[in-house]
Design a protein around this motif. Sequence first.
Motif, PDB file in Angstrom:
ATOM      1  N   ASP A  57       6.875  -4.091  -7.962  1.00 53.78           N
ATOM      2  CA  ASP A  57       6.482  -3.643  -6.524  1.00 53.78           C
ATOM      3  C   ASP A  57       6.204  -4.675  -5.637  1.00 53.78           C
ATOM      4  OD1 ASP A  57       5.472  -2.194  -4.897  1.00 53.78           O
ATOM      5  OD2 ASP A  57       3.789  -1.190  -6.020  1.00 53.78           O
ATOM      6  N   ARG A  58       6.807  -4.630  -4.603  1.00 53.27           N
ATOM      7  CA  ARG A  58       6.487  -5.698  -3.415  1.00 53.27           C
ATOM      8  C   ARG A  58       5.135  -5.410  -2.777  1.00 53.27           C
ATOM      9  NH1 ARG A  58      12.514  -5.860  -1.069  1.00 53.27           N
ATOM     10  NH2 ARG A  58      12.241  -3.774  -1.554  1.00 53.27           N
ATOM     11  N   GLY A  59       4.767  -4.100  -3.063  1.00 52.87           N
ATOM     12  CA  GLY A  59       3.578  -3.843  -2.327  1.00 52.87           C
ATOM     13  C   GLY A  59       3.762  -3.441  -0.925  1.00 52.87           C
ATOM     14  N   ARG A  60       4.962  -3.021  -0.556  1.00 50.94           N
ATOM     15  CA  ARG A  60       5.184  -2.574   1.027  1.00 50.94           C
ATOM     16  C   ARG A  60       4.822  -1.106   1.037  1.00 50.94           C
ATOM     17  NH1 ARG A  60      11.014  -4.902   2.393  1.00 50.94           N
ATOM     18  NH2 ARG A  60      11.725  -2.993   1.692  1.00 50.94           N
ATOM     19  N   LYS A  61       4.629  -0.901   2.511  1.00 49.10           N
ATOM     20  CA  LYS A  61       4.325   0.407   2.741  1.00 49.10           C
ATOM     21  C   LYS A  61       5.484   1.257   2.536  1.00 49.10           C
ATOM     22  CE  LYS A  61       1.347  -0.114   6.975  1.00 49.10           C
ATOM     23  NZ  LYS A  61       1.282   0.386   8.547  1.00 49.10           N
ATOM     24  N   ASP A 106       2.838   6.020   2.938  1.00 46.74           N
ATOM     25  CA  ASP A 106       1.743   5.177   3.559  1.00 46.74           C
ATOM     26  C   ASP A 106       1.815   5.867   5.171  1.00 46.74           C
ATOM     27  OD1 ASP A 106       0.412   3.587   1.637  1.00 46.74           O
ATOM     28  OD2 ASP A 106       2.685   2.969   1.648  1.00 46.74           O
TER      29      ASP A 106
END
Length: 394
Positions: free
Chosen positions: A168-172, A231
Amino acid sequence: MSIKHDWITTPITTDLLRGALDLERTAHGVLPHRLPAWARAQCADGQLALVETQPSGVRLVFRTRATVIELDTLPTKRVYVGVPPRPDGVYDLLVDGRLAGQASVTGGNTLTIDMATGTAEHQPGPPGTLRFTGLPDGVKDIEIWLPHNETTELLALRTDAPVEPAPDRGRKVWLHHGSSISHGSDAASPTTTWPALAAAISGVDLINLGLGGSALLDPFTARTMRDTPADVISLKIGINLVNADLMRLRAFTPAVHGFLDTIREGHPTTPLLVVSPILCPIHEETPGPSAPDFTTLSTGQLRFRATGDPAERASGKLTLTVIRDELARIVAQRAAEDPNLHHLDGRDLYGAVDFAELPLPDGLHPDAATHRRIGERFAKLAFTGDGPFTNRSA
């Protein structure tokens, strides 16, 4: 001389897929869906059943050292009676976020559609294989974007090195719903639909619920969006309600409120952007329904025309002008108590000046160049500066 590989076959499961909300096991493999099974069960419309299986925005995502990748698929290709054949669907390969290859699969099932009679005939066909070779050695993130306009069953994924889910790249996560224009219409490939372009420019993960012909304020779509983690959320509303001639203004206004109410049940403070229709001259002042203009087939091109009467606006028939005005009013009314609700006039994405330069080839749908323009403008207006999807707004 062919090179022999020690193939590793990896099961295609949900942890390798992005952009799909359901994965159906079939007699051949698995079929990604963009609506969950419970939602599909609430509507028997053949158009919706077709387009929600066309995997716009759906991609295989994984990490591997592989230098060769093979994917067996069973596509379903559309053929329209009297219309030149459509090109095969395109698969886009991204390596570490950059386009590294494109391929298509021949064969597959055929769905022959006769727009004059409203009938469709399904003919089964063989699966095919796409192959990407010469990939760089070393660990890398792979994305294979499935054809945005071609139903695609996934049969087997083979590589010459092990595969694992990408981290998971933690992007919106951006959840978007719209019509065939959002679905991708005549974009050149799955990563060049306007939502995919806007997502790439903005560094967000896309879930695309653009459903060709089916952005109709269906309650099950609203509930699907309510239940999907996101998000930021956007809705592009209008053209399908006009060209399907589905409802009158009396029904439209409460339907929009109800759709927004439902989304807010699951996303009470998520930035939510309502986008009105882009310019479409045939329906600016003329109601639907739309109909194919068969007189243009002799030139090898299908166009659409508006068949309503502008005088019918007095009885509540919808046009794009009517819808834009009402959406602006609804959002302004609700925004007094919902500061995270925003409005964007679709003509800021594609308006009269754009139409003069890049007209809609069939009267309804933008071409590849116009998808790029819309995507770049949406990214700028929504994801930068004071846009509703910037961190400052969230």
